[in-house]
Design a protein around this motif. Structure first.
Motif, mmCIF file in Angstrom:
data_model
loop_
_atom_site.group_PDB
_atom_site.id
_atom_site.type_symbol
_atom_site.label_atom_id
_atom_site.label_comp_id
_atom_site.label_asym_id
_atom_site.label_seq_id
_atom_site.Cartn_x
_atom_site.Cartn_y
_atom_site.Cartn_z
ATOM 1 N N VAL A 363 -65.845 -27.978 -79.597
ATOM 2 C CA VAL A 363 -64.503 -28.312 -79.714
ATOM 3 C C VAL A 363 -64.384 -29.835 -78.806
ATOM 4 N N THR A 364 -65.011 -29.954 -77.860
ATOM 5 C CA THR A 364 -64.781 -31.496 -77.151
ATOM 6 C C THR A 364 -66.103 -32.245 -77.588
ATOM 7 N N SER A 365 -66.535 -32.045 -78.738
ATOM 8 C CA SER A 365 -67.769 -32.843 -79.258
ATOM 9 C C SER A 365 -68.602 -33.294 -78.203
ATOM 10 N N MET A 366 -69.205 -32.253 -77.598
ATOM 11 C CA MET A 366 -70.018 -32.864 -76.437
ATOM 12 C C MET A 366 -71.680 -32.609 -77.251
ATOM 13 N N ASP A 367 -72.585 -33.253 -76.453
ATOM 14 C CA ASP A 367 -73.781 -33.156 -77.194
ATOM 15 C C ASP A 367 -74.346 -31.629 -77.154
ATOM 16 N N PHE A 368 -74.756 -31.290 -78.220
ATOM 17 C CA PHE A 368 -75.042 -29.841 -78.104
ATOM 18 C C PHE A 368 -76.209 -29.387 -77.458
ATOM 19 N N LYS A 369 -77.158 -30.259 -77.337
ATOM 20 C CA LYS A 369 -78.179 -30.022 -76.380
ATOM 21 C C LYS A 369 -77.818 -30.035 -75.079
ATOM 22 N N PHE A 370 -76.940 -30.732 -74.606
ATOM 23 C CA PHE A 370 -76.327 -30.627 -72.956
ATOM 24 C C PHE A 370 -75.729 -29.395 -72.958
ATOM 25 N N SER A 371 -74.617 -28.915 -73.848
ATOM 26 C CA SER A 371 -73.714 -27.834 -73.776
ATOM 27 C C SER A 371 -74.926 -26.477 -73.796
ATOM 28 N N PHE A 372 -75.729 -26.543 -74.480
ATOM 29 C CA PHE A 372 -76.803 -25.369 -74.544
ATOM 30 C C PHE A 372 -77.426 -25.223 -73.248
ATOM 31 N N THR A 373 -77.919 -26.395 -72.690
ATOM 32 C CA THR A 373 -78.389 -26.664 -71.407
ATOM 33 C C THR A 373 -77.572 -25.680 -70.255
ATOM 34 N N VAL A 374 -76.255 -26.323 -70.215
ATOM 35 C CA VAL A 374 -75.395 -25.618 -69.164
ATOM 36 C C VAL A 374 -75.149 -24.297 -69.495
ATOM 37 N N ALA A 375 -75.064 -23.609 -70.788
ATOM 38 C CA ALA A 375 -74.837 -22.166 -71.304
ATOM 39 C C ALA A 375 -76.281 -21.606 -70.536
ATOM 40 N N ILE A 376 -77.414 -21.929 -70.882
ATOM 41 C CA ILE A 376 -78.583 -21.537 -70.352
ATOM 42 C C ILE A 376 -78.709 -21.223 -68.771
ATOM 43 N N SER A 377 -78.279 -22.268 -68.219
ATOM 44 C CA SER A 377 -78.592 -22.327 -66.819
ATOM 45 C C SER A 377 -77.552 -21.592 -66.407
ATOM 46 N N MET A 378 -76.160 -21.552 -66.624
ATOM 47 C CA MET A 378 -75.428 -20.588 -66.124
ATOM 48 C C MET A 378 -75.696 -19.076 -66.179
ATOM 49 N N LEU A 379 -76.453 -18.830 -67.679
ATOM 50 C CA LEU A 379 -76.777 -17.477 -67.627
ATOM 51 C C LEU A 379 -77.818 -16.903 -66.468
ATOM 52 N N CYS A 380 -78.796 -17.971 -66.369
ATOM 53 C CA CYS A 380 -79.707 -17.587 -65.320
ATOM 54 C C CYS A 380 -78.975 -17.392 -63.956
ATOM 55 N N VAL A 381 -78.074 -18.407 -63.516
ATOM 56 C CA VAL A 381 -77.340 -18.319 -62.212
ATOM 57 C C VAL A 381 -76.685 -17.072 -62.161
ATOM 58 N N ILE A 382 -76.015 -16.375 -63.175
ATOM 59 C CA ILE A 382 -75.121 -15.237 -62.970
ATOM 60 C C ILE A 382 -76.225 -14.330 -62.789
ATOM 61 N N ILE A 383 -77.397 -14.056 -63.329
ATOM 62 C CA ILE A 383 -78.324 -12.989 -63.229
ATOM 63 C C ILE A 383 -78.953 -12.970 -61.823
ATOM 64 N N ILE A 384 -79.224 -14.209 -61.376
ATOM 65 C CA ILE A 384 -79.630 -14.126 -60.105
ATOM 66 C C ILE A 384 -78.433 -13.816 -59.039
ATOM 67 N N ALA A 385 -77.447 -14.378 -59.339
ATOM 68 C CA ALA A 385 -76.200 -14.163 -58.498
ATOM 69 C C ALA A 385 -75.872 -12.782 -58.248
ATOM 70 N N SER A 386 -75.992 -11.891 -59.430
ATOM 71 C CA SER A 386 -75.651 -10.673 -59.487
ATOM 72 C C SER A 386 -76.722 -9.720 -58.698
ATOM 73 N N LEU A 387 -78.019 -10.237 -58.778
ATOM 74 C CA LEU A 387 -79.148 -9.456 -58.208
ATOM 75 C C LEU A 387 -78.975 -9.537 -56.776
ATOM 76 N N ILE A 388 -78.591 -11.058 -56.072
ATOM 77 C CA ILE A 388 -78.361 -11.142 -54.724
ATOM 78 C C ILE A 388 -77.376 -10.194 -54.381
ATOM 79 N N GLY A 389 -76.025 -10.185 -55.049
ATOM 80 C CA GLY A 389 -75.132 -9.377 -54.679
ATOM 81 C C GLY A 389 -75.272 -7.809 -54.473
#
Lengths: 433, 433
Positions: A363-389
């Motif tokens: 929607v905000t015409s961001m570089d696809f590779k960039f938004s994909f990177t953010v999405a993937i790293s967020m996925l990893c962060v969420i998994i690790i965060a829930s395991l720590i929690g």
């Protein structure tokens, strides 16, 4: 009150429940409260004083002489009496005890003072109705009448042998429905739950809740009946436990209330904030280490608060579920199963949230590779965060540490730092800066 | 269990408390559980079923015919019976009710089903002991014996007039200590707390706690005695209330437990995470608006997670204190006083934390003007965050909305966005970029 028309005042308070008078007094000035307390009879005011909030009671007791305090305590049940004496300054304790008129009562209070506040002994009262197993129902009823005079409410009638060892209990119902000549041995219920005087209060609460008990007898090491705990005391324990977990999760180190002083509240709040500050300074360092990204991918820095917030939220959710589960004793099954479950939950959540980020990027015409990177790293962060929690509280619990300290600011702060590092690390691997 | 030696099994379960059997069954497969339930007598298994966790009970009931369920329900007290029927699928409810053998019992259960689950009517049981004010102690004891057969535990004896209107209560103690010829009117206690059948359960909990009651009679609009609520039901209400506040603060929309399914847990967790995501995307926009700062003051971006974390932590602390205060009904005094108090607390905390940042700046040889700017803006962020954390719940409460929804993710997310904006705005004003 200002005009101090004693008689009108007395008349108006006479018919009011002591809990209501206590509420009234909590809103009055200490001076007015003392005036009312001194005006009224101690068999009424003792209950009012026992009902007061600890802070308000302290103020009132400071305005009373040891003799006056002793008079109030003479009217109270042993458990409330012991609690109040425990709150007095060391030097005043003995003075008050020595002024108690009822020697038997004083002896029982002194016995209760020996026990730790968070054990069954610290919670129990000495007032109870007990009968000997060798009596018959008639003797029993007579004895009970005499004992009942002393006891505010009859919960259960306990049956003991000649050396005071707890043998069972009598239900009032059976007593009402049995012939007066039957021997007690034929009537009483041999199976009776009891707790040891050194058991922790939260264990007592668990047992009473599980078996829906309204009162439980307390025995010493030799099985002798030494007191009883009633459900209304346990209600306070249960409430405090549940509230304490919430307070720890909210980052309060002491049990504070909204009407505590500014100093008390600050003391309870500041420690975790300082921890949060150090955590934040830690992430400053991490980002400085990745500042090469500022050239081509400055937007990564705009996304860090989002990543930190997601890591924090997920961690708090996971730890809250585990802490409540541990408190209610329902965390069962293998750790591996729990691991699979947490990973599944965070995988589903992470994919949904990641897709939202990719849509946002389109929607905000961001570089696809960039938004994909953010999405993937967020996925990893969420998994690790829930395991720590999930696993930090479980590990703490296994080591005998209260898992609730691992919730809230602790999890948020460590997940913040860890999440930000992981985010930049993964972004660097994919985008290469 | 695998060998299914019925007799050994029966013998070993016979002496076990139903709460323990319920715990055992929760760990067995549904098939094994059903086998045990069908093997044992329904006057025992009914209590086991009532004690089970809702999810486990659902599984068990699915494996039983309506006739078998009706047999279990015939053995239960009306309140547990109504709860279980309420959990059945619509079409099965009537079938089960029509199969109940005890018509009187069935009528009472149907009456209870009319009330909302979170009102006194939904919590009360019909089993109680009542006597007419015109009887004497002897008639009374006789009648009580008959009624007591039906009632598991006698809590209080309620006194009613000829049209069933609640007049007072009799204490078992007084009954034990009075002559059998005295008329009830001379003996009974006229002052009795009661609740209306439509009162909310949390209000009932508040009253029972305040006055330390173990049972409270429930009356209808005409003051007629229709049931009673006991403290063990209230313990569950109190615990749920306290746990619910914590769960909401942790960002869980449903009342979930660690052993719920992955789908249930995800459904409870995802909504707040999506909110957090939108909040995070909001801060992306804010930072893009301030990207002129990237030139000279790129470090500002390293500090945003710290600012967001502090805003979140302070907000959660303030709101937790207020939410618990509101739940316990101790938020008194004027709003202006509370404002002063919150500003004082956050001023003290903010100055301490600000000084730590300035020290950090000196140690890492940061530009003084820069670290001073960070400290000042953090101070402002903390003050605003604590005011949002304090007043949003108070305002919600005044409008009749549960203030607990304003804790946790909601406060964290709004404070994140607000804090980041304020931080950059103040920094821009001081540093000028």
């Amino acid at each position: 009150i200002i005009d101090k028309h004693d008689n009108t005042l007395l008349k108006s308070l006479e018919d009011v429940h002591y809990a209501d008078v206590a509420e009234l007094i909590e809103e009055l000035s200490t001076e007015d409260s003392l005036y009312i307390i001194k005006l009224l009879d101690s068999d009424f005011t003792s209950d009012v004083i026992a009902e007061l909030d600890e802070d308000d009671r302290e103020k009132i007791l400071k305005g009373l002489s040891s003799k006056e305090i002793a008079e109030e305590i003479d009217e109270l049940d042993t458990d409330d009496a012991a609690d109040i004496i425990n709150e007095l300054p060391e030097e005043q304790k003995e003075e008050v005890i020595s002024q108690l008129e009822d020697v038997e009562h004083a002896k029982e209070i002194v016995e209760l003072l020996r026990y730790d506040e968070d054990t069954a002994g610290g919670l129990m009262a000495k007032e109870l109705v007990k009968v000997n197993e060798n009596w018959n129902v008639l003797t029993c009823v007579k004895e009970m009448r005499a004992q009942a005079e002393e006891v505010t409410r009859v919960h259960s009638i306990y049956v003991v042998d000649d050396s005071d060892v707890l043998k069972g209990r009598l239900s009032l119902k059976d007593l009402l429905t049995t012939s007066t000549r039957s021997p007690i041995t034929d009537v009483f219920i041999k199976n009776v739950d009891s707790v040891n005087v050194h058991d922790k209060t939260d264990e007592v609460a668990r047992i009473m809740q599980k078996y829906d008990l309204e009162a439980i007898p307390v025995v010493d090491e030799l099985g002798r009946l030494v007191g009883r705990i009633t459900i209304d005391d346990i209600v306070d324990v249960i409430k405090e436990e549940a509230e304490k977990d919430y307070q720890m999760a909210a980052g309060l180190v002491d049990d504070v209330e909204a009407d505590d002083s500014i100093i008390e509240l600050t003391k309870a709040r500041l420690p975790w904030l300082v921890l949060g500050l150090f955590g934040g300074l830690g992430s400053v360092f991490i980002m400085e280490g990745f500042d090469a990204a500022l050239g081509n991918y400055k937007e990564l820095f705009f996304f860090t608060p989002l990543i930190a917030a997601m890591a924090g939220n997920v961690g708090v959710q996971s730890s809250a579920i585990i802490v409540q589960g541990l408190a209610n004793d329902i965390i069962k099954g293998s750790l591996f199963k729990r691991l699979i479950k947490e990973v599944s939950i965070s995988l589903i959540s992470g994919v949904v949230l990641g897709l939202l980020i990719i849509i946002f990027g389109l929607v905000t015409s961001m570089d696809f590779k960039f938004s994909f990177t953010v999405a993937i790293s967020m996925l990893c962060v969420i998994i690790i965060a829930s395991l720590i929690g999930t696993f930090v509280p479980i590990i703490l619990d296994k080591r005998g540490i209260d898992p609730a300290i691992a919730t809230g600011p602790f999890i948020t702060t460590s997940n913040d730092i860890f999440g930000i590092f992981l985010f930049f690390y993964i972004a660097k691997s994919i985008l290469g800066f």
